[in-house]
Every structure is written in C-alpha cells, then in structure tokens.
Design a protein around this motif. Structure first.
Motif, PDB file in Angstrom:
ATOM      1  N   THR A  36      81.910  38.466  59.912  1.00 14.72           N
ATOM      2  CA  THR A  36      80.762  38.684  60.791  1.00 14.72           C
ATOM      3  C   THR A  36      80.159  37.403  61.323  1.00 14.72           C
ATOM      4  OG1 THR A  36      79.267  38.750  58.889  1.00 14.72           O
ATOM      5  CG2 THR A  36      80.188  40.848  59.631  1.00 14.72           C
ATOM      6  N   GLY A  37      80.648  36.253  60.891  1.00  7.39           N
ATOM      7  CA  GLY A  37      80.107  35.012  61.436  1.00  7.39           C
ATOM      8  C   GLY A  37      80.466  33.786  60.643  1.00  7.39           C
ATOM      9  N   VAL A  38      80.245  32.640  61.291  1.00 10.69           N
ATOM     10  CA  VAL A  38      80.469  31.332  60.693  1.00 10.69           C
ATOM     11  C   VAL A  38      79.214  30.507  60.969  1.00 10.69           C
ATOM     12  CG1 VAL A  38      81.910  29.267  60.670  1.00 10.69           C
ATOM     13  CG2 VAL A  38      82.952  31.491  61.116  1.00 10.69           C
ATOM     14  N   THR A  39      78.658  29.896  59.936  1.00 11.35           N
ATOM     15  CA  THR A  39      77.414  29.150  60.062  1.00 11.35           C
ATOM     16  C   THR A  39      77.560  27.764  59.446  1.00 11.35           C
ATOM     17  OG1 THR A  39      76.107  31.182  59.941  1.00 11.35           O
ATOM     18  CG2 THR A  39      74.956  29.131  59.445  1.00 11.35           C
ATOM     19  N   LEU A  40      77.074  26.766  60.165  1.00 13.72           N
ATOM     20  CA  LEU A  40      76.994  25.407  59.646  1.00 13.72           C
ATOM     21  C   LEU A  40      75.563  25.180  59.193  1.00 13.72           C
ATOM     22  CD1 LEU A  40      78.247  22.611  59.183  1.00 13.72           C
ATOM     23  CD2 LEU A  40      77.551  22.026  61.517  1.00 13.72           C
ATOM     24  N   GLU A  41      75.393  24.820  57.931  1.00 13.03           N
ATOM     25  CA  GLU A  41      74.074  24.586  57.342  1.00 13.03           C
ATOM     26  C   GLU A  41      73.956  23.100  57.018  1.00 13.03           C
ATOM     27  OE1 GLU A  41      71.501  26.246  53.537  1.00 13.03           O
ATOM     28  OE2 GLU A  41      73.684  26.250  53.422  1.00 13.03           O
ATOM     29  N   ILE A  42      72.862  22.474  57.475  1.00 14.87           N
ATOM     30  CA  ILE A  42      72.592  21.059  57.219  1.00 14.87           C
ATOM     31  C   ILE A  42      71.435  20.988  56.219  1.00 14.87           C
ATOM     32  CG2 ILE A  42      72.040  18.829  58.252  1.00 14.87           C
ATOM     33  CD1 ILE A  42      74.573  20.012  59.454  1.00 14.87           C
ATOM     34  N   LEU A  43      71.609  20.179  55.161  1.00 14.46           N
ATOM     35  CA  LEU A  43      70.611  20.101  54.096  1.00 14.46           C
ATOM     36  C   LEU A  43      70.100  18.684  53.905  1.00 14.46           C
ATOM     37  CD1 LEU A  43      73.280  21.978  52.949  1.00 14.46           C
ATOM     38  CD2 LEU A  43      71.377  22.744  51.576  1.00 14.46           C
ATOM     39  N   ASP A  44      68.879  18.572  53.354  1.00 13.45           N
ATOM     40  CA  ASP A  44      68.331  17.256  53.033  1.00 13.45           C
ATOM     41  C   ASP A  44      68.716  16.879  51.601  1.00 13.45           C
ATOM     42  OD1 ASP A  44      66.556  18.527  51.256  1.00 13.45           O
ATOM     43  OD2 ASP A  44      64.830  18.291  52.565  1.00 13.45           O
ATOM     44  N   THR A  49      67.335  23.422  53.284  1.00 11.93           N
ATOM     45  CA  THR A  49      67.988  23.582  54.577  1.00 11.93           C
ATOM     46  C   THR A  49      67.128  22.979  55.686  1.00 11.93           C
ATOM     47  OG1 THR A  49      69.084  25.610  53.861  1.00 11.93           O
ATOM     48  CG2 THR A  49      68.910  25.249  56.237  1.00 11.93           C
ATOM     49  N   ILE A  50      67.724  22.063  56.451  1.00 12.70           N
ATOM     50  CA  ILE A  50      67.065  21.469  57.615  1.00 12.70           C
ATOM     51  C   ILE A  50      67.366  22.304  58.851  1.00 12.70           C
ATOM     52  CG2 ILE A  50      66.965  19.463  59.146  1.00 12.70           C
ATOM     53  CD1 ILE A  50      67.870  17.757  56.751  1.00 12.70           C
ATOM     54  N   ALA A  51      68.628  22.713  58.980  1.00  7.51           N
ATOM     55  CA  ALA A  51      69.052  23.493  60.141  1.00  7.51           C
ATOM     56  C   ALA A  51      70.212  24.392  59.742  1.00  7.51           C
ATOM     57  CB  ALA A  51      69.491  22.575  61.276  1.00  7.51           C
ATOM     58  N   ALA A  77      65.108  14.239  60.124  1.00 10.53           N
ATOM     59  CA  ALA A  77      64.813  14.797  58.798  1.00 10.53           C
ATOM     60  C   ALA A  77      65.754  14.254  57.719  1.00 10.53           C
ATOM     61  CB  ALA A  77      64.903  16.320  58.847  1.00 10.53           C
ATOM     62  N   ARG A  78      66.632  13.322  58.106  1.00  5.73           N
ATOM     63  CA  ARG A  78      67.537  12.635  57.186  1.00  5.73           C
ATOM     64  C   ARG A  78      68.487  13.575  56.459  1.00  5.73           C
ATOM     65  NH1 ARG A  78      64.549   7.945  54.172  1.00  5.73           N
ATOM     66  NH2 ARG A  78      66.693   7.767  53.524  1.00  5.73           N
ATOM     67  N   PRO A  79      69.425  14.164  57.180  1.00  4.59           N
ATOM     68  CA  PRO A  79      70.382  15.075  56.554  1.00  4.59           C
ATOM     69  C   PRO A  79      71.233  14.358  55.509  1.00  4.59           C
ATOM     70  CG  PRO A  79      71.130  14.456  58.740  1.00  4.59           C
ATOM     71  CD  PRO A  79      69.746  13.903  58.580  1.00  4.59           C
ATOM     72  N   ALA A  80      71.544  15.077  54.446  1.00  2.98           N
ATOM     73  CA  ALA A  80      72.315  14.474  53.358  1.00  2.98           C
ATOM     74  C   ALA A  80      73.661  15.165  53.145  1.00  2.98           C
ATOM     75  CB  ALA A  80      71.506  14.517  52.068  1.00  2.98           C
ATOM     76  N   VAL A 102      76.465  13.413  55.445  1.00  2.00           N
ATOM     77  CA  VAL A 102      76.467  13.682  56.883  1.00  2.00           C
ATOM     78  C   VAL A 102      76.451  12.317  57.568  1.00  2.00           C
ATOM     79  CG1 VAL A 102      75.206  14.665  58.838  1.00  2.00           C
ATOM     80  CG2 VAL A 102      75.285  15.898  56.651  1.00  2.00           C
ATOM     81  N   VAL A 103      77.392  12.097  58.465  1.00  2.00           N
ATOM     82  CA  VAL A 103      77.516  10.828  59.165  1.00  2.00           C
ATOM     83  C   VAL A 103      76.764  10.929  60.481  1.00  2.00           C
ATOM     84  CG1 VAL A 103      79.135   9.191  60.220  1.00  2.00           C
ATOM     85  CG2 VAL A 103      79.770  10.438  58.115  1.00  2.00           C
ATOM     86  N   ILE A 104      75.956   9.925  60.785  1.00  2.00           N
ATOM     87  CA  ILE A 104      75.255   9.846  62.063  1.00  2.00           C
ATOM     88  C   ILE A 104      75.987   8.821  62.911  1.00  2.00           C
ATOM     89  CG2 ILE A 104      73.050   9.426  63.212  1.00  2.00           C
ATOM     90  CD1 ILE A 104      73.025  11.728  61.082  1.00  2.00           C
TER      91      ILE A 104
END
Length: 105
Positions: A36-44, A49-51, A77-80, A102-104
C-alpha cells in the motif's frame, strides 16, 4: 538513496541536497509494488521523526520529488538517521532499510 543487499532492514545511504529538491526513485524487480505504500522517514538524534515522505508509485517505480523548500527545514533540524518503510497489502509495516547517518550535500 543507495542500498546494500541483504536481509531487511538493509543498510542504506540517504543524501539530502542543501540547495535543491530531493529526487530519488526505486524500481521493484517484480514489476509492481503490491503493498500500500513506501515511506521515507527522517529522524533526529533522539529518534524523533523530523519528516515522513510518501513515495509516488507508478507501476514498478516508487519515487520522491520533495521541493527544496520542504527539505531545508529538515536539514535545519539536523537529521541523524533514516528509515525506509514498505507497507504490505494488510497494512503491516515492513521496515525495509535504515541508515546510520544522513549525508547533507
């Protein structure tokens, strides 16, 4: 995003652009995404969860095109870490991949 094959959750690398849209895609080798879906979750660093960005799915391709204006506050928000969730047809969350950073760019 890039992945290393193995038993889920597989290691992945997420690179967020500092001044551009986040554009990425994955192709299912079965020809479609049966879930039903694929989600990318970004965390600090605390694991909060940031996004959470859902992929647009078209046939075998799951893709993201997140505007730079949406990416910028996530970077601020400095994702980790990041996680890639695949939701099966019964709604089960199959944690498919995760990153240790997470690489910026």
């Amino acid at each position: 995003m890039s992945f290393v094959l193995g038993t889920p959750p597989v290691p992945m690398t997420v690179v967020l652009p500092s001044d551009a849209d986040f554009v990425s895609s994955m192709t299912s080798t079965t020809g479609s995404w049966p879930g039903t879906g694929v989600t990318l979750e970004i965390l600090d660093r605390t694991g909060a969860t940031i996004a959470s960005w859902d992929a647009d799915i078209s046939g075998a391709v799951a893709s993201w095109d997140v505007p730079a204006a949406t990416v910028a506050p996530v970077i601020a928000a400095r994702p980790a870490t990041a996680r890639l969730h695949y939701y099966d047809t019964d709604g089960s969350d199959l944690l498919w991949a995760k990153s240790n950073s997470v690489v910026i760019s």
